[in-house]
Design a protein around this motif. Structure first.
Motif, PDB file in Angstrom:
ATOM      1  N   ALA A 299       0.844  -1.193   0.000  1.00  0.00           N
ATOM      2  CA  ALA A 299       0.000   0.000   0.000  1.00  0.00           C
ATOM      3  C   ALA A 299       0.883   1.248   0.000  1.00  0.00           C
ATOM      4  N   SER A 339      -2.450  -2.015   4.600  1.00  0.00           N
ATOM      5  CA  SER A 339      -2.877  -3.225   3.897  1.00  0.00           C
ATOM      6  C   SER A 339      -2.136  -4.423   4.468  1.00  0.00           C
ATOM      7  N   VAL A 411      -5.639  -4.308  -1.702  1.00  0.00           N
ATOM      8  CA  VAL A 411      -6.756  -3.474  -1.261  1.00  0.00           C
ATOM      9  C   VAL A 411      -6.868  -2.253  -2.157  1.00  0.00           C
ATOM     10  N   ASP A 412      -7.976  -1.556  -2.036  1.00  0.00           N
ATOM     11  CA  ASP A 412      -8.202  -0.366  -2.855  1.00  0.00           C
ATOM     12  C   ASP A 412      -7.736   0.879  -2.097  1.00  0.00           C
ATOM     13  N   ARG A 413      -6.486   0.812  -1.584  1.00  0.00           N
ATOM     14  CA  ARG A 413      -5.911   1.934  -0.846  1.00  0.00           C
ATOM     15  C   ARG A 413      -4.455   2.112  -1.256  1.00  0.00           C
ATOM     16  N   GLU A 416      -1.490   0.159  -3.621  1.00  0.00           N
ATOM     17  CA  GLU A 416      -2.119  -1.110  -4.012  1.00  0.00           C
ATOM     18  C   GLU A 416      -3.341  -0.878  -4.912  1.00  0.00           C
ATOM     19  N   ARG A 417      -3.907   0.317  -4.876  1.00  0.00           N
ATOM     20  CA  ARG A 417      -4.990   0.632  -5.806  1.00  0.00           C
ATOM     21  C   ARG A 417      -4.485   0.523  -7.242  1.00  0.00           C
ATOM     22  N   ASP A 418      -3.260   1.032  -7.482  1.00  0.00           N
ATOM     23  CA  ASP A 418      -2.664   0.945  -8.818  1.00  0.00           C
ATOM     24  C   ASP A 418      -2.313  -0.501  -9.163  1.00  0.00           C
ATOM     25  N   ARG A 420      -3.849  -3.164  -8.098  1.00  0.00           N
ATOM     26  CA  ARG A 420      -5.103  -3.872  -8.404  1.00  0.00           C
ATOM     27  C   ARG A 420      -5.525  -3.611  -9.853  1.00  0.00           C
ATOM     28  N   LYS A 421      -5.449  -2.371 -10.293  1.00  0.00           N
ATOM     29  CA  LYS A 421      -5.812  -2.054 -11.669  1.00  0.00           C
ATOM     30  C   LYS A 421      -4.909  -2.806 -12.652  1.00  0.00           C
TER      31      LYS A 421
END
Length: 434
Positions: A299, A339, A411-413, A416-418, A420-421
């Protein structure tokens, strides 16, 4: 002996430490432990039944454990016998038990108070079991350490654990008021300094009285100390902190949870408690690194860099300058996005590795340094990802018997948001390319 004190110009009673002269004479005089000795306290209820059974008193120093044990013996008409686990061995225990048996034959039961009982080893603790079971003694053990960790299960199953609490400032204030009555003079402190003294005692009634006695010795005629004067007279009392025992683990646990809970101010407080108590700075640094990988992970990939840099900075600067680097790392970690996805992914992958044994990777991704291995299909049809569109081939890297798994679920934070994408994009390409 009285002539000796008289020749020295001393009163025999005044020669005794103030804390000893102020020992409560009844359970009702014990301060700060109403949950035990108050009208509805646990010990009060036991005394009403006429049988207290064996007990373990657990609590910090100076909270009245020894005094309460002595008063219990008086309330129950038991002979009071006291030993310390620091100075006693199995031979000493045998003598105490033999004397208790002889006393019992004469119609008098024994309350055996064992101070620092956690200092006994397992064999010594086991020696108590038969004499507890046959009623030779009623055991009251005192410990400053968590009985769950320090005493064996067999002993704990035969005794009730009662927790003594550190004295709060109100209870310390009551002790100081009683001390003034006994000394027949007020403490030489203004109101702020008096409150500071109660805090400096750190929940220890005996320490509070010792500090008060030191103040009376130091004060000149009519002199009153403010807070600065108080500190100059008694310096400071070392905080209760044993690096090998429960306090050590309690504070590092508190620090870790504050970082995980994104509370930088609370994290700084517990870090300061540990530093003030003399904790090994590199132990703290190692735990900060652990927090970075366990609770932040990807994260914020910089968290691990910052934690390692703090360790190196402390190594380079030493104390006290290097401690600021540890504080910086603690605040950074506490304020970073959180995360545990990487932590969970690691644990899941370890479980899979242990459960599925030595599965062979696909031959496609294995090197073929020999002719035989080429003939066996090693490296056949491998696609070099840099040559594929988007530098992504989408080929299968998993053992055939296991199939594709998903361990890492970002996670979407934070960063880690990047990630995940990116993973979702690759999943889409993988499906399209079969």
């Amino acid at each position: 002996m009285s002539d000796l004190f008289a020749s020295a110009g001393l009163d025999k009673d005044l020669a005794r430490p103030l804390a000893d002269r102020m020992r409560p004479q009844t359970l009702g005089e014990v301060v700060g432990q109403d949950h035990l000795v108050g009208p509805d306290g646990a010990l009060t209820r036991l005394l009403r039944t006429g049988s207290i059974g064996s007990l373990i008193f657990w609590g910090p120093p100076g909270t009245g454990k020894t005094t309460v044990a002595r008063l219990l013996a008086h309330e129950t008409s038991l002979h009071f016998e006291q030993i310390s686990a620091i100075f006693s061995g199995v031979a000493d225990l045998k003598k105490v038990f033999e004397a208790a048996r002889a006393r019992r034959q004469m119609g008098t039961a024994t309350l055996l108070f064992v101070d620092e009982i956690h200092r006994f080893n397992r064999a010594q603790l086991d020696a108590f079991l038969p004499v507890m079971e046959d009623g030779t003694i009623t055991l009251v053990g005192a410990t400053t350490e968590n009985p769950s960790f320090e005493l064996n299960a067999a002993l704990l199953s035969r005794a009730r654990v009662l927790t003594f609490q550190a004295l709060d400032e109100e209870a310390i204030g009551q002790l100081l008021t009683r001390a003034e009555a006994i000394m027949a003079r007020p403490l030489p402190l203004d109101d702020d300094a008096r409150a500071a003294l109660a805090r400096m005692a750190d929940g220890d009634g005996r320490a509070a009285l010792t500090l008060a006695e030191e103040l009376w010795r130091s004060a000149g005629e009519g002199e009153t100390f403010d807070t600065a004067g108080l500190v100059s007279v008694i310096q400071r009392r070392a905080p209760i902190y044993d690096k090998g025992q429960e306090g050590h683990y309690n504070l590092i646990s508190a620090l870790h949870k504050c970082v995980r809970g994104s509370d930088p101010d609370a994290a700084l407080y517990y870090l300061a408690r540990m530093l003030d108590g003399g904790e090994d700075r590199l132990f703290i640094a190692r735990r900060l690194v652990r927090m970075a990988v366990e609770d932040i992970g990807l994260a914020d990939p910089q968290a691990l860099v910052i934690a390692n840099a703090a360790k190196d900075a402390y190594d380079f600067l030493g104390s006290p300058e290097g401690e600021l680097a540890l504080a910086q790392a603690a605040v950074y970690l506490a304020t970073a996005p959180k995360s545990n996805a990487l932590y969970n992914a690691y644990k899941a992958s370890m479980r899979a590795a242990k459960e599925h044994g030595s599965l062979m990777p696909p031959k496609t991704i294995l090197n073929a340094p020999t002719k035989l291995m080429k003939q066996e299909g090693y490296g056949a049809d491998y696609v070099y990802d840099h040559d594929a569109p988007d530098a992504f081939s989408g080929q299968d890297y998993w053992p055939e018997k296991l199939g594709r798994q998903r361990f890492y679920d970002p996670v979407d934070r934070g960063f880690e948001r990047d990630i995940r994408k990116r993973l979702e994009w690759w999943d889409k390409l993988r499906r399209e390319r079969g």
